[in-house]
Design a protein around this motif. Sequence first.
Motif, PDB file in Angstrom:
ATOM      1  N   ASN A  64      75.476 -58.888  81.147  1.00  0.00           N
ATOM      2  CA  ASN A  64      75.290 -58.814  82.591  1.00  0.00           C
ATOM      3  C   ASN A  64      75.875 -60.030  83.289  1.00  0.00           C
ATOM      4  O   ASN A  64      75.367 -61.141  83.162  1.00  0.00           O
ATOM      5  N   THR A  65      76.966 -59.810  84.028  1.00  0.00           N
ATOM      6  CA  THR A  65      77.526 -60.851  84.889  1.00  0.00           C
ATOM      7  C   THR A  65      77.340 -60.491  86.359  1.00  0.00           C
ATOM      8  O   THR A  65      77.755 -61.252  87.228  1.00  0.00           O
ATOM      9  N   GLY A  66      76.742 -59.347  86.612  1.00  0.00           N
ATOM     10  CA  GLY A  66      76.466 -58.896  87.976  1.00  0.00           C
ATOM     11  C   GLY A  66      74.982 -58.982  88.284  1.00  0.00           C
ATOM     12  O   GLY A  66      74.380 -60.050  88.138  1.00  0.00           O
ATOM     13  N   THR A  67      74.380 -57.836  88.665  1.00  0.00           N
ATOM     14  CA  THR A  67      72.964 -57.793  89.004  1.00  0.00           C
ATOM     15  C   THR A  67      72.301 -56.591  88.355  1.00  0.00           C
ATOM     16  O   THR A  67      72.796 -55.467  88.458  1.00  0.00           O
ATOM     17  N   VAL A  68      71.180 -56.831  87.680  1.00  0.00           N
ATOM     18  CA  VAL A  68      70.286 -55.770  87.216  1.00  0.00           C
ATOM     19  C   VAL A  68      69.094 -55.769  88.164  1.00  0.00           C
ATOM     20  O   VAL A  68      68.395 -56.778  88.284  1.00  0.00           O
ATOM     21  N   ASP A  69      68.877 -54.642  88.849  1.00  0.00           N
ATOM     22  CA  ASP A  69      67.917 -54.570  89.947  1.00  0.00           C
ATOM     23  C   ASP A  69      66.910 -53.451  89.674  1.00  0.00           C
ATOM     24  O   ASP A  69      67.287 -52.281  89.628  1.00  0.00           O
ATOM     25  N   VAL A  70      65.648 -53.807  89.488  1.00  0.00           N
ATOM     26  CA  VAL A  70      64.612 -52.813  89.224  1.00  0.00           C
ATOM     27  C   VAL A  70      63.708 -52.728  90.451  1.00  0.00           C
ATOM     28  O   VAL A  70      63.022 -53.686  90.807  1.00  0.00           O
ATOM     29  N   GLN A  71      63.719 -51.540  91.064  1.00  0.00           N
ATOM     30  CA  GLN A  71      62.941 -51.316  92.276  1.00  0.00           C
ATOM     31  C   GLN A  71      61.656 -50.552  92.013  1.00  0.00           C
ATOM     32  O   GLN A  71      60.743 -50.567  92.836  1.00  0.00           O
ATOM     33  N   THR A  72      61.585 -49.867  90.854  1.00  0.00           N
ATOM     34  CA  THR A  72      60.389 -49.111  90.503  1.00  0.00           C
ATOM     35  C   THR A  72      60.330 -48.940  88.991  1.00  0.00           C
ATOM     36  O   THR A  72      61.364 -48.832  88.323  1.00  0.00           O
ATOM     37  N   GLY A  73      59.124 -48.952  88.411  1.00  0.00           N
ATOM     38  CA  GLY A  73      58.960 -48.768  86.979  1.00  0.00           C
ATOM     39  C   GLY A  73      59.473 -49.934  86.166  1.00  0.00           C
ATOM     40  O   GLY A  73      59.519 -51.081  86.624  1.00  0.00           O
ATOM     41  N   ARG A  74      59.889 -49.626  84.945  1.00  0.00           N
ATOM     42  CA  ARG A  74      60.411 -50.643  84.040  1.00  0.00           C
ATOM     43  C   ARG A  74      61.753 -50.184  83.475  1.00  0.00           C
ATOM     44  O   ARG A  74      61.960 -49.006  83.201  1.00  0.00           O
ATOM     45  N   LEU A  75      62.640 -51.144  83.268  1.00  0.00           N
ATOM     46  CA  LEU A  75      63.948 -50.911  82.671  1.00  0.00           C
ATOM     47  C   LEU A  75      64.000 -51.720  81.381  1.00  0.00           C
ATOM     48  O   LEU A  75      63.866 -52.957  81.418  1.00  0.00           O
ATOM     49  N   ALA A  76      64.171 -51.019  80.242  1.00  0.00           N
ATOM     50  CA  ALA A  76      64.076 -51.668  78.940  1.00  0.00           C
ATOM     51  C   ALA A  76      65.404 -51.615  78.207  1.00  0.00           C
ATOM     52  O   ALA A  76      66.139 -50.619  78.281  1.00  0.00           O
ATOM     53  N   PHE A  77      65.687 -52.695  77.464  1.00  0.00           N
ATOM     54  CA  PHE A  77      66.901 -52.811  76.665  1.00  0.00           C
ATOM     55  C   PHE A  77      66.515 -53.110  75.219  1.00  0.00           C
ATOM     56  O   PHE A  77      65.658 -53.954  74.964  1.00  0.00           O
ATOM     57  N   GLY A  78      67.190 -52.424  74.297  1.00  0.00           N
ATOM     58  CA  GLY A  78      66.982 -52.682  72.883  1.00  0.00           C
ATOM     59  C   GLY A  78      68.307 -52.702  72.157  1.00  0.00           C
ATOM     60  O   GLY A  78      69.013 -51.695  72.118  1.00  0.00           O
ATOM     61  N   GLY A  79      68.679 -53.847  71.601  1.00  0.00           N
ATOM     62  CA  GLY A  79      69.946 -53.958  70.889  1.00  0.00           C
ATOM     63  C   GLY A  79      70.389 -55.397  70.799  1.00  0.00           C
ATOM     64  O   GLY A  79      70.007 -56.231  71.617  1.00  0.00           O
ATOM     65  N   ASP A  80      71.195 -55.709  69.795  1.00  0.00           N
ATOM     66  CA  ASP A  80      71.620 -57.088  69.560  1.00  0.00           C
ATOM     67  C   ASP A  80      72.962 -57.385  70.216  1.00  0.00           C
ATOM     68  O   ASP A  80      73.784 -56.498  70.439  1.00  0.00           O
ATOM     69  N   GLY A  81      73.170 -58.662  70.517  1.00  0.00           N
ATOM     70  CA  GLY A  81      74.489 -59.152  70.837  1.00  0.00           C
ATOM     71  C   GLY A  81      74.815 -59.339  72.292  1.00  0.00           C
ATOM     72  O   GLY A  81      75.878 -59.856  72.622  1.00  0.00           O
TER      73      GLY A  81
END
Length: 204
Positions: free
Chosen positions: A48-65
């Motif tokens: 991520n070099t921009g913006t991750v924007d969470v307005q509702t709920g949850r945003l999940a990431f799973g993974g290496d690197g």
Amino acid sequence: AGLFDLRSDEKWEEHFFAAGTLTLNNSGTLRKSLGAGDFQFLNTALNNTGTVDVQTGRLAFGGDGGVSTGNFTTAAGTAIVFQTGTQTWQSGAKASGSGAIELGSLGIAVGTLAVEGSAEANRLDIIAGTLTGAGTLTLTGLGSQWLGGTMTGGGTTRLAAAAELTVGGSQRKTLGNRRIQNEGTVIDAQTAGGYVELDGSGVL
């Protein structure tokens, strides 16, 4: 540099067929705008070099690197979750907003946040994961919680003057080779069975 708008509580993952992974390079905006539950990117490395924007709920990431230097924003009551693998933050990475960055909160394999530079977060909840890395993560706001998991890696967790970190819950927390630099407020509110295990050269 465009917008990727998530309007559901579903997932992208490697499931039944041939093994697969995703490298998600975000230089624009990745937004979760609908759905009160969890959207999951599994088997995914986030850069991520921009913006991750969470307005509702949850945003999940799973993974290496994945390596990030961009922005993470969360509205009140929302979270960005690193649930498996390692997400690395380098200098410039910043999490703002009233929601939380969470490590290990979806009841499966836990995630790691490695800080290898100077980064900051308004609120960090370590529930069952690991905060590591040789860099400095500055907590800037209220509400951060250390309920389980580990702080280690030789770096520094710094509480700014207005920041607050509550050490709570009934689970074991592990402090390894890491400095907790308190310029704000640390609260120990652990309940029965909770303790901090010293496993290395911790500094407070």
